[in-house]
Design an enzyme around this catalytic site. Sequence first.
Site, PDB file in Angstrom:
ATOM      1  N   CYS A   1      -7.477  -0.834   5.781  1.00 28.20           N
ATOM      2  CA  CYS A   1      -6.305  -1.082   6.613  1.00 28.20           C
ATOM      3  C   CYS A   1      -6.627  -0.742   8.070  1.00 28.20           C
ATOM      4  O   CYS A   1      -7.017   0.386   8.370  1.00 28.20           O
ATOM      5  CB  CYS A   1      -5.103  -0.253   6.166  1.00 28.20           C
TER       6      CYS A   1
ATOM      7  N   LEU B   1       1.425   0.652   7.110  1.00 21.96           N
ATOM      8  CA  LEU B   1       1.612   1.107   5.729  1.00 21.96           C
ATOM      9  C   LEU B   1       2.911   1.887   5.535  1.00 21.96           C
ATOM     10  O   LEU B   1       2.926   2.964   4.927  1.00 21.96           O
ATOM     11  CB  LEU B   1       0.394   1.921   5.263  1.00 21.96           C
TER      12      LEU B   1
ATOM     13  N   ASN C   1      -1.845  -0.713  -4.635  1.00 17.92           N
ATOM     14  CA  ASN C   1      -2.758  -0.551  -3.505  1.00 17.92           C
ATOM     15  C   ASN C   1      -2.614   0.885  -3.015  1.00 17.92           C
ATOM     16  O   ASN C   1      -1.543   1.294  -2.557  1.00 17.92           O
ATOM     17  CB  ASN C   1      -2.383  -1.564  -2.408  1.00 17.92           C
TER      18      ASN C   1
ATOM     19  N   LYS D   1     -10.696  -2.874  -2.011  1.00 19.05           N
ATOM     20  CA  LYS D   1     -10.459  -3.925  -1.008  1.00 19.05           C
ATOM     21  C   LYS D   1     -11.282  -3.635   0.243  1.00 19.05           C
ATOM     22  O   LYS D   1     -11.107  -2.606   0.898  1.00 19.05           O
ATOM     23  CB  LYS D   1      -8.969  -3.999  -0.669  1.00 19.05           C
TER      24      LYS D   1
ATOM     25  N   ASN E   1      -0.634  -8.344  12.410  1.00 17.69           N
ATOM     26  CA  ASN E   1       0.385  -7.399  11.981  1.00 17.69           C
ATOM     27  C   ASN E   1      -0.122  -5.984  12.131  1.00 17.69           C
ATOM     28  O   ASN E   1      -1.309  -5.717  11.954  1.00 17.69           O
ATOM     29  CB  ASN E   1       0.806  -7.661  10.528  1.00 17.69           C
ATOM     30  N   ALA E   2       0.795  -5.097  12.489  1.00 21.72           N
ATOM     31  CA  ALA E   2       0.511  -3.660  12.469  1.00 21.72           C
ATOM     32  C   ALA E   2       1.755  -2.979  11.920  1.00 21.72           C
ATOM     33  O   ALA E   2       2.632  -2.552  12.656  1.00 21.72           O
ATOM     34  CB  ALA E   2       0.175  -3.148  13.862  1.00 21.72           C
TER      35      ALA E   2
ATOM     36  N   GLY F   1       0.811  -1.214   0.000  1.00 20.44           N
ATOM     37  CA  GLY F   1       0.000   0.000   0.000  1.00 20.44           C
ATOM     38  C   GLY F   1       0.841   1.259   0.000  1.00 20.44           C
ATOM     39  O   GLY F   1       1.858   1.345   0.684  1.00 20.44           O
TER      40      GLY F   1
ATOM     41  N   GLY G   1      -6.431 -16.215   4.099  1.00 14.99           N
ATOM     42  CA  GLY G   1      -5.917 -17.479   4.639  1.00 14.99           C
ATOM     43  C   GLY G   1      -5.727 -18.593   3.640  1.00 14.99           C
ATOM     44  O   GLY G   1      -5.692 -19.766   4.023  1.00 14.99           O
TER      45      GLY G   1
END
Lengths: 303, 258
Positions: free
Chosen positions: A129, A72, A98, A164, A68-69, A45, A243
């Site tokens: 996000c 971006l 993205n 998305k 996850n963090a 992104g 997944g």
Amino acid sequence: MSDMAVAVGGVKLRGPVLAASGTFGYGTELPVLERRALAGMVSKGIFLRPREGTAPPRISETPSGMLNAIGLQGPGVDVLIRDYAPKWAEWDFPVFVNINGESALEYGEVAARLDGVPGVAGFEINISCPNVEQGGLYFGNDPRAAAAVTEAVRKRTSLPVWVKLTPMVSDIGVIARAVEAAGADALCAINTFVGMSIDLNAYQPRLSFRTGGLSGPAIRPLAVHLAHQAALAVRIPVIGIGGIMRAEDALEFLVAGCAAVQVGTATFVNPRAIAEVHDGIAAFLEAKRFTSLTDLPRYLPRD
Amino acid sequence: MTNGGQVFLLDSPITAKREVARDMFVLAVRAPEIAASVRAGQFVNIGWFSGPLLRRPFSVYREDGENIEIILKAVGEGTSQLLAMKPGDRLSCLGPLGHGFGLEAGPRRAVLISGGLGVAPMPLAAGEATKLGIHVTWVHGARSSDELCTESQGHEVVWATDDGSKGFAGTAVAAAPDADVVLACGPNRMLAAVADRWPEARVAVETYMGCGTGVCLGCAVPLKRGGYDRACKEGPVYRAADIDWPSLPSHLPYAVTA
């Protein structure tokens, strides 16, 4: 060999398996990759300007998944155009960017800057996000905001526009229809779920951002259901995400009504995952004697 | 620093296992392509059937041209599963990954400082330095003598223990002399102490890691100049003065060195 080509949201792809944003960098990083099976990729992104991302720890493993963090982290649109787009222009698969913004205006501006740049085949609007303070999820769980962002991008480009979606909504169909009406060519369902995990030694969250996006096989049945609901709600194609580790997982999304899929977290584990998923789908079609992926039965009982 | 070489994805049988200190083990796996190209400080990312979702990163401890070795303790579910495996069981090895110490001829004396599982990259580093004609002083420390891995691979090692039960009574950093080049690996708090004393030291950091290949941006290392880069790609070896040490998490259940 069965015909694996699919048409999705304004582009013809050589297969149904794309690399998901945030799991494939800018396409230049991964070793031991088999590009032959890659139908396309969605870049990490990007915002208009560079972003540092969040402080570590940024990831935490969970049962059959990971949080996850990243926030971006990225170099901004100018560096993307200078350093990466020229490489993409030489590749034999399309690259979708993205795109992100803190306002509908910024999303539109990013799209306008990238429109017409050789190597950029289209856009995936990220309104989902969970790891940014401004924008992101805010636009993804309100149908009017989602439509406004989609419109802002649609006005500034003639390239394919995918959107998305976030799973963090009570009815994904409402958002899906709003985005379709605003001019999206396809939907990508879904982005990560917001999750949290606590470090019992520190008495605080494991991630510095407190929460993170949950991905991996842990979310697959939730993702199949949401992608299916999105597919039921709209006439534009839906690209299934969530997944996928093996071909059977991808086939679940396809039968549930998706036109294509994106593979993400699996690439972290196995850099050859996309090729293996692609080859597994081809083997399934052969074994079931379908001459084309488009012959695969879909389960989409509309009212 | 060196590398940028080819990365291999290998199906590798475990070939040997030995205990080198209390609860600390070395696993050898057959990985000839990695053994032939790995440099000191580089790592492999290891996965296995029915294992946890993510691979686990390990510095390469030794290689013999055919096998590579990793060193580990059971610190979580993943490492416990690995230690329950037996010779003949198969691991998926991705590597060599990252940038190592990048030793080159030139300096006369090198000091290698390791703490606990930070011993991991040092046998290769000591070997590379010796081959380059650099005189090596290796200082290795642990909390106590039973937790001290005392495999020296023929190199002269200064031992240090916090409780004084073997060698120098105190930390490896305190026991280390000055030199032209300082290489260090150990807990991040130890490396921060190294950075205070030798800003030019080359240190191998530990971070959480997702992919090991540069795409997930999970192994962020905070830099003094601002921003982050990736332990798996630009690292795991850094110039000590480049890292924003207070911002680098220091307690990890698994890591490059664990």
